[in-house]
Write a protein that holds these residues in place. Sequence first.
Motif, short mmCIF file in Angstrom:
data_model
loop_
_atom_site.label_atom_id
_atom_site.label_comp_id
_atom_site.label_asym_id
_atom_site.label_seq_id
_atom_site.Cartn_x
_atom_site.Cartn_y
_atom_site.Cartn_z
N GLN A 159 0.80 -1.02 0.02
CA GLN A 159 0.08 0.26 -0.01
C GLN A 159 1.05 1.07 0.08
O GLN A 159 0.45 2.32 -0.72
CB GLN A 159 -0.90 -0.08 1.26
N LYS A 160 1.88 1.09 0.72
CA LYS A 160 2.94 2.18 0.83
C LYS A 160 3.49 2.48 -0.36
O LYS A 160 3.72 3.60 -0.96
CB LYS A 160 3.78 2.37 2.07
N TYR A 161 4.05 1.38 -0.95
CA TYR A 161 4.85 1.66 -2.23
C TYR A 161 4.01 1.91 -3.42
O TYR A 161 4.36 2.95 -4.28
CB TYR A 161 5.31 0.08 -2.68
N GLU A 162 2.79 1.67 -3.54
CA GLU A 162 1.96 2.04 -4.62
C GLU A 162 1.23 3.55 -4.43
O GLU A 162 1.30 4.33 -5.41
CB GLU A 162 0.54 1.24 -4.37
N LYS A 163 1.05 3.79 -3.12
CA LYS A 163 0.66 5.12 -3.06
C LYS A 163 1.93 6.16 -3.02
O LYS A 163 1.81 7.19 -3.85
CB LYS A 163 0.23 5.39 -1.31
#
Length: 431
Positions: A280-284
């Motif tokens: 989630q952090k990577y995609e965001k």
Amino acid sequence: MDTLGLHKKSVEYVVQTDSLSRKAAEIQLGPKNQTLLQQQAQQATQQVTQLEASLKKNVDMLEMVCVWWERFIRESEAFSWISERERELDTVDSNSSSDPLDKHISTVEFVGARLEERAAILSHLEAESEALSGFVTPGEAGHIRARLAQMERYWEELKENVEQLGGQLNQSATCRQRFNNNLEQVKTTMVDLKEKLDITITCCTSSSETYRVLQDHMDVVQALEQLKPRLLALCLGKKRLGKGDLLEGEVANLQKDQGEYIEQAAEKQATLEKLLVLWQKYEKESSSLRSWLDRCESVCCPDTQLLSSSKAKLMNELQTVQEMQSDLQSHEAFLQGVVSLAACLYPTAPEGRVRELTDDITQLEERSTSMKNSITQRLQQLQTHLAQVELFDEALLTLTQWSENFLSVLRTTSQVNIADLQAAVTQVKVS
């Protein structure tokens, strides 16, 4: 002398009377005496024959009674097997694990079958005891009836015991079968869950896919938790059924394995939850970085090379580019964070997705490097153009002032002498 001896004697007497009758016929007497002698011989023969027939009938009857009596004694004594069967049933325990349950059931069924056979014999003994009662003393007849009643009571008690024990054994067999079925189901479930737990996390390609894998794993965790009451029921059932040490150890091992599987599942759950946060952090962050790069590219790399002549627009755009330049350092650190996140995702992603992530990171790094140069170039371009626009504005202002002065002179000298046009031209040039 017994009846059989009398019967033998009567046979001899028959032979003797026949011999006397022949001799009487040979004696020469007068007619009257001859007739009387023959009548007496015939009467003796008839009496002896009747006696022999009566004795023979009695002998036959006595022989039949003797057969009945011997058979009654033999078969009543054969009922001693009841005590033997009772001892066999005493060794049968529905909760025992020393012998197979099937062996106990076969023993009870065998005794039950023999009981049914003895039922027919008992019925036959009842009929023969009635016949014997007419040929024995009242005391002996009472003894026969008492013996028969005792055999019937023993038979009924043994039959009741067989039925009761058979019911217990069948119930135990049903319970044990249910126990074994549940045990096998639990073992199969444990094997399936262990296989799922041992699956390496190598299929996480995105946050949505990682979330799906996490939900599938939570189903495994729930299934493991649901095994607790089933294992507890097996433990209680094992105690009720009196299972041996082998199965006790098997259930205990299953409980131990279940506890270890829950710990393994908790560790895998924590790994998946951490992995989901990373995705989630990577995609965001990667999406945010792309958006910033897109915005920078739209400003620094426009489709047209033409610049605005509006000083206000140029200054606004210059301010925007200067802000982008000031954000370069923070976004470079941001990019390094995205690179680190991607490196954490590589071990749990398939090879194809790892290549995609690597290509994405390479592209972001190339775009970031290119954007750093583009911002510098755009900043210089805007500054140069803004300086040119300012020079143009100054020149334009000077020209405007001159024009206004020129018009003022023209207004003050608006009258021209037609006769002297050369003087008017000279005045305009001077002005």
